[in-house]
Design a protein around this motif. Structure first.
Motif, short mmCIF file in Angstrom:
data_model
loop_
_atom_site.label_atom_id
_atom_site.label_comp_id
_atom_site.label_asym_id
_atom_site.label_seq_id
_atom_site.Cartn_x
_atom_site.Cartn_y
_atom_site.Cartn_z
N THR A 184 111.40 35.22 29.90
CA THR A 184 112.04 34.20 30.79
C THR A 184 112.83 34.97 31.87
O THR A 184 113.75 35.73 31.13
N SER A 185 112.81 34.95 33.07
CA SER A 185 113.60 35.25 33.81
C SER A 185 114.52 33.94 34.27
O SER A 185 114.06 33.14 35.13
N ASN A 232 113.81 34.97 42.41
CA ASN A 232 113.04 34.39 41.51
C ASN A 232 113.69 33.89 40.18
O ASN A 232 114.51 34.39 39.44
N HIS A 233 112.82 33.07 39.34
CA HIS A 233 113.14 32.63 38.08
C HIS A 233 111.84 32.23 37.47
O HIS A 233 110.77 31.70 38.07
N SER A 234 111.85 32.05 36.09
CA SER A 234 110.66 31.42 35.47
C SER A 234 110.53 29.97 35.45
O SER A 234 111.65 29.15 35.61
N VAL A 235 109.19 29.59 35.58
CA VAL A 235 108.90 28.02 35.42
C VAL A 235 107.69 28.11 34.74
O VAL A 235 107.21 29.02 33.94
N LEU A 266 106.39 33.07 37.43
CA LEU A 266 107.64 33.07 38.44
C LEU A 266 107.53 32.33 39.50
O LEU A 266 106.53 32.51 40.15
N GLN A 267 108.57 31.57 39.92
CA GLN A 267 108.75 30.94 41.20
C GLN A 267 109.60 31.94 41.98
O GLN A 267 110.54 32.40 41.66
N ARG A 268 109.04 32.23 43.24
CA ARG A 268 109.90 33.32 44.00
C ARG A 268 110.16 32.49 45.55
O ARG A 268 109.44 31.81 46.01
#
Length: 252
Positions: free
Chosen positions: A149-150, A131-134, A116-118
């Protein structure tokens, strides 16, 4: 999912606030005990997983304390009973980091994990977290886990009297063999339970923090305290040695 590293800008946080504050097109699914939960299908993301949104007010928790609770990695080990493992991979700048997070799932489901990137922003009158998935070349999907996957997770915190308003939004695709109707239904149950868990955690945070070796350690506020390595956007790509078409945990 291809990497989607992006340093959050003002417009990204404005979009988060719009999603939290405006309800057109949303369905109110839960309205009890000062907690409201909405859901909405999202055509733009082309995902069958609904978006989930919650509002509540914590009358006895300040915005600053709640902001700390949502950031503090050591305290999360105390209150997040679903978490199996969590650690920092590194940071992009003082307000953007990347981390690993895994959760325990009940049998027969496989455990899920995320990269996750926050991103976060504190402007005093409100505190915002996204945040979202990377992907990261050093942390490919691993055996025994399904890489979830967020698509979007966000928090909006605003001072309100002696307490604070808490807004939460999430759209997560767990992947794997879980019927989407189960995923979407569970979010309506999971959402209110999460709010109550965070509230209880926030009520005990100050007392817990005072007992720690370094109670002033808050790198999300004081970037000079950051100990994680600085990472490059060029590292946030899939590991090309992993063949995702041949037994990757993400596809089991």
């Amino acid at each position: 999912m291809e990497t989607c590293i992006k340093i959050a800008e003002d417009r990204d946080f404005e979009i988060l606030k719009e999603l939290i504050d405006f309800h057109e097109g949303w369905s109110l699914d839960y309205n009890k005990e000062n907690i409201k939960v909405w859901s909405k299908s999202d055509d733009e993301s082309k995902s069958s997983c609904k978006m989930l949104k919650m509002h509540t007010v914590f009358p006895d928790v300040t915005a600053a304390i709640l902001f700390d609770v949502l950031h503090d990695p050591e305290y999360r080990k105390v209150w997040d009973t679903h978490m199996q493992e969590s650690f920092d991979i590194g940071y992009l700048n003082p307000n953007n980091d990347i981390g690993y997070y895994s959760i325990k799932c009940p049998p027969p489901l496989k455990n899920r994990d995320f990269i996750l990137q926050r991103s976060w922003l504190d402007i005093g009158t409100e505190m915002l977290i996204l945040n979202h998935s990377v992907e990261h070349k050093d942390f490919p999907p691993k055996k025994g886990f399904v890489r979830a996957t967020s698509l979007l997770t966000g928090f909006v915190i605003r001072p309100e009297g002696s307490g604070c308003f808490f807004g939460y939004i999430s759209q997560t695709d767990p992947h794997g063999k879980i019927p989407l109707w189960v995923v979407n239904k569970c979010t309506q149950i999971f959402g209110p339970k999460l709010v109550k868990t965070i509230h209880t955690a926030a009520q005990g945070y100050v007392q817990w923090k005072e007992k720690q070796v370094n109670p002033c350690y808050k790198p999300w506020i004081y970037p000079e305290q950051m100990t994680a390595p600085r990472i490059s956007i060029s590292d946030c790509v899939p590991d090309k040695s992993v063949d995702k078409t041949k037994g990757s945990p993400r596809h089991k």
